[in-house]
Design a protein around this motif. Structure first.
Motif, PDB file in Angstrom:
ATOM      1  N   THR A  83       0.831  -1.209   0.000  1.00  0.00           N
ATOM      2  CA  THR A  83       0.000   0.000   0.000  1.00  0.00           C
ATOM      3  C   THR A  83       0.865   1.259   0.000  1.00  0.00           C
ATOM      4  O   THR A  83       0.584   2.231  -0.712  1.00  0.00           O
ATOM      5  N   PHE A  84       1.940   1.219   0.798  1.00  0.00           N
ATOM      6  CA  PHE A  84       2.838   2.372   0.899  1.00  0.00           C
ATOM      7  C   PHE A  84       3.517   2.649  -0.445  1.00  0.00           C
ATOM      8  O   PHE A  84       3.601   3.805  -0.895  1.00  0.00           O
ATOM      9  N   LEU A  85       3.991   1.612  -1.116  1.00  0.00           N
ATOM     10  CA  LEU A  85       4.671   1.791  -2.402  1.00  0.00           C
ATOM     11  C   LEU A  85       3.708   2.304  -3.474  1.00  0.00           C
ATOM     12  O   LEU A  85       4.100   3.108  -4.340  1.00  0.00           O
ATOM     13  N   SER A  86       2.468   1.851  -3.419  1.00  0.00           N
ATOM     14  CA  SER A  86       1.462   2.368  -4.360  1.00  0.00           C
ATOM     15  C   SER A  86       1.244   3.863  -4.158  1.00  0.00           C
ATOM     16  O   SER A  86       1.119   4.628  -5.124  1.00  0.00           O
ATOM     17  N   ALA A  87       1.209   4.282  -2.885  1.00  0.00           N
ATOM     18  CA  ALA A  87       1.040   5.709  -2.590  1.00  0.00           C
ATOM     19  C   ALA A  87       2.255   6.508  -3.043  1.00  0.00           C
ATOM     20  O   ALA A  87       2.114   7.634  -3.554  1.00  0.00           O
ATOM     21  N   VAL A  88       3.463   5.943  -2.877  1.00  0.00           N
ATOM     22  CA  VAL A  88       4.681   6.626  -3.333  1.00  0.00           C
ATOM     23  C   VAL A  88       4.646   6.825  -4.852  1.00  0.00           C
ATOM     24  O   VAL A  88       5.005   7.894  -5.376  1.00  0.00           O
ATOM     25  N   LYS A  89       4.172   5.819  -5.559  1.00  0.00           N
ATOM     26  CA  LYS A  89       4.085   5.905  -7.021  1.00  0.00           C
ATOM     27  C   LYS A  89       3.114   7.005  -7.456  1.00  0.00           C
ATOM     28  O   LYS A  89       3.403   7.787  -8.368  1.00  0.00           O
ATOM     29  N   LEU A  90       1.950   7.073  -6.798  1.00  0.00           N
ATOM     30  CA  LEU A  90       0.972   8.111  -7.124  1.00  0.00           C
ATOM     31  C   LEU A  90       1.509   9.501  -6.779  1.00  0.00           C
ATOM     32  O   LEU A  90       1.288  10.468  -7.511  1.00  0.00           O
ATOM     33  N   ALA A  91       2.235   9.590  -5.656  1.00  0.00           N
ATOM     34  CA  ALA A  91       2.816  10.877  -5.261  1.00  0.00           C
ATOM     35  C   ALA A  91       3.863  11.317  -6.268  1.00  0.00           C
ATOM     36  O   ALA A  91       3.996  12.521  -6.563  1.00  0.00           O
ATOM     37  N   HIS A  92       4.626  10.372  -6.813  1.00  0.00           N
ATOM     38  CA  HIS A  92       5.623  10.702  -7.841  1.00  0.00           C
ATOM     39  C   HIS A  92       4.950  11.220  -9.110  1.00  0.00           C
ATOM     40  O   HIS A  92       5.408  12.205  -9.721  1.00  0.00           O
ATOM     41  N   GLN A  93       3.860  10.596  -9.485  1.00  0.00           N
ATOM     42  CA  GLN A  93       3.153  10.997 -10.697  1.00  0.00           C
ATOM     43  C   GLN A  93       2.360  12.288 -10.504  1.00  0.00           C
ATOM     44  O   GLN A  93       2.026  12.969 -11.482  1.00  0.00           O
ATOM     45  N   GLY A  94       2.060  12.631  -9.256  1.00  0.00           N
ATOM     46  CA  GLY A  94       1.314  13.849  -8.968  1.00  0.00           C
ATOM     47  C   GLY A  94      -0.149  13.751  -9.298  1.00  0.00           C
ATOM     48  O   GLY A  94      -0.826  14.780  -9.451  1.00  0.00           O
ATOM     49  N   THR A  95      -0.661  12.501  -9.395  1.00  0.00           N
ATOM     50  CA  THR A  95      -2.084  12.297  -9.721  1.00  0.00           C
ATOM     51  C   THR A  95      -2.823  11.745  -8.508  1.00  0.00           C
ATOM     52  O   THR A  95      -2.269  10.970  -7.722  1.00  0.00           O
ATOM     53  N   ASN A  96      -4.070  12.151  -8.394  1.00  0.00           N
ATOM     54  CA  ASN A  96      -4.941  11.669  -7.314  1.00  0.00           C
ATOM     55  C   ASN A  96      -4.325  11.874  -5.927  1.00  0.00           C
ATOM     56  O   ASN A  96      -4.504  11.066  -5.025  1.00  0.00           O
ATOM     57  N   GLU A  97      -3.591  12.972  -5.763  1.00  0.00           N
ATOM     58  CA  GLU A  97      -2.963  13.228  -4.473  1.00  0.00           C
ATOM     59  C   GLU A  97      -4.000  13.459  -3.377  1.00  0.00           C
ATOM     60  O   GLU A  97      -3.762  13.162  -2.201  1.00  0.00           O
ATOM     61  N   GLU A  98      -5.149  13.990  -3.799  1.00  0.00           N
ATOM     62  CA  GLU A  98      -6.190  14.273  -2.799  1.00  0.00           C
ATOM     63  C   GLU A  98      -6.790  12.995  -2.220  1.00  0.00           C
ATOM     64  O   GLU A  98      -7.412  13.022  -1.153  1.00  0.00           O
ATOM     65  N   THR A  99      -6.604  11.862  -2.895  1.00  0.00           N
ATOM     66  CA  THR A  99      -7.146  10.597  -2.387  1.00  0.00           C
ATOM     67  C   THR A  99      -6.166   9.861  -1.475  1.00  0.00           C
ATOM     68  O   THR A  99      -6.537   8.867  -0.845  1.00  0.00           O
ATOM     69  N   LEU A 100      -4.938  10.331  -1.413  1.00  0.00           N
ATOM     70  CA  LEU A 100      -3.933   9.644  -0.594  1.00  0.00           C
ATOM     71  C   LEU A 100      -4.181   9.918   0.889  1.00  0.00           C
ATOM     72  O   LEU A 100      -4.458  11.065   1.277  1.00  0.00           O
TER      73      LEU A 100
END
Length: 416
Positions: A98-115
């Motif tokens: 779960t943590f690595l999935s969140a890191v990937k989304l944070a890198h892409q800058g997408t759906n940050e509001e859902t993290l």
């Protein structure tokens, strides 16, 4: 979002500068959050040495995620700036994914509001310190009354604390391997001790125990318990089910009131160290001869002179149907349980005696005592009895007159 694991931060510039790496991994807390006034999601790595932690920006800053060993709780986050590799290990597998999935989304800058972001604040000491595995308490004033025992304990000693019962909080320590409750005032053992699946050593020396629970003999301790110290208590006898603790390697029963040992003691095939000094044993069970011990202490027991020519008869001729059926079930190893047989019959079959010829017997047998050389079962023997030497009386059972006559023939030949 937070993740507890072990972390090593390695700079990729150190080798080119001729410098050594950061060393081994340390306990750490990883947090994903957004600092005040900053854009994007950041990674905070807090350790016991530096609890405020080090911050790393994640938006378009993750060069690669190494996840080949994620099923082992390991992964690496490679950052572009600064040029460091964040090595993660000993993490919960599902939380790490779960943590690595969140890191990937944070890198892409997408759906940050859902993290599920966390506040980037310094970690508490309890969150980054190495879990405590050993705790020793040797006085009543040091005994914890208002706080719980650390969940990670593997070795707990609570001696000289005047405990009248086993603290139920101890029974929630699922990682516990060694429990030392010696020198207290405990009278009874709760059956829930058997829920400690990892327990290997149990020390109950110098308490007020009068018995050992059958429920403990039927618990998970059968597969884990290797060392048991019941010395300096008030135990008169151990249940026959005690011999189901077949992983026992060391057993101490000194200074009790034992008048007999479990007659199936030969089932303790792993037992190597047995001490039953200063009890009231008049004889040993016949299955004692099956033990393979390294050390045996029977000092101070009032062993009786054997009378092999005056046996005690418990024999019906012809045998009852119940006796014949029970012997057949044991001999042919027929499966049985409480669903196929009444409970009292299951108990009788579990407690069936074994004849010298190897057959089973329930209530029909001939019982007699003979002497045996204890060096046959142990390399080191400590024994003082009326007969001198290292011989002790052995209580034997024979399932028929034929077996008994054959035994007498062999016995007389050995005398000659």
């Amino acid at each position: 979002m937070r993740l507890q694991c072990e972390v090593a931060v390695a700079s990729r510039l150190l080798p080119s500068a001729g410098l050594r790496g950061p060393g081994r991994a340390v306990r750490a807390l990883l947090s994903l959050g957004r600092p005040p006034g900053a854009a994007g999601v950041w990674l905070l790595v807090s350790t016991a040495r530096h609890r405020p932690g080090s911050k790393y920006q994640l938006r378009e800053n993750v060069e690669h995620l190494f996840t080949k060993f994620v099923e082992e709780g390991k992964a690496t986050v490679r950052l572009k700036e600064p040029a460091v590799d964040v090595h993660l290990s000993k993490a919960n597998v599902s939380q790490l994914k779960t943590f690595l999935s969140a890191v990937k989304l944070a890198h892409q800058g997408t759906n940050e509001e859902t993290l599920p972001l966390s506040a980037l604040i310094p970690a508490k000491a309890s969150e980054v310190e190495k879990p405590k595995t050993k705790m020793t308490i040797t006085s009543k004033k040091d005994y914890p009354l208002t706080r719980n025992f650390p969940y990670s304990l593997e070795h707990l000693q609570a001696s000289y604390c005047k405990l009248a019962r086993v603290d139920m909080r101890m029974l929630c320590l699922k990682s516990l391997r060694k429990l030392d409750l010696s020198h207290n005032r405990i009278k009874n053992l709760p059956a829930t001790i058997g829920d400690l699946m990892c327990l290997q050593e149990l020390n109950l020396q110098d308490n007020h125990l009068e018995s050992f629970s059958v429920a403990l003999c039927n618990s998970t301790l059968q597969k884990s318990l290797q060392s048991l110290d019941l010395s300096q208590n008030k135990i008169r006898a151990l249940p026959a089910q005690f011999c189901q603790l077949q992983e026992l390697v060391q057993l101490k029963l000194d200074d009790n009131y034992l008048i007999r040992l479990p007659f199936k003691i030969g089932q303790l095939s792993q037992l190597r160290f047995l001490s039953v000094a200063r009890n009231k044993l008049p004889f040993l069970p016949s299955e004692f001869a099956k033990l393979t011990l390294e050390s045996l202490d029977l000092f101070g027991n009032p062993f009786e002179q054997p009378t092999p020519l005056l046996p005690e008869m418990h024999l019906e001729v012809p045998l009852t149907l119940l006796e014949c059926a029970a012997r057949a079930i044991v001999h042919y190893r027929m499966p049985y349980d409480h669903h196929t047989l009444p409970s009292h019959l299951c108990i009788d079959l579990d407690m069936a005696k074994t004849c010298q010829c190897g057959r089973a017997c329930l209530s029909c047998f001939i019982q007699t005592t003979v002497t045996m050389n204890l060096h046959n079962v142990a390399h080191t023997v400590v024994l003082v009895d009326n007969m001198g030497g290292t011989e002790a009386p052995l209580l034997c059972c024979f399932c028929s007159l034929t077996c008994y006559s054959q035994f007498l023939d062999r016995h007389l030949q050995s005398i000659r």
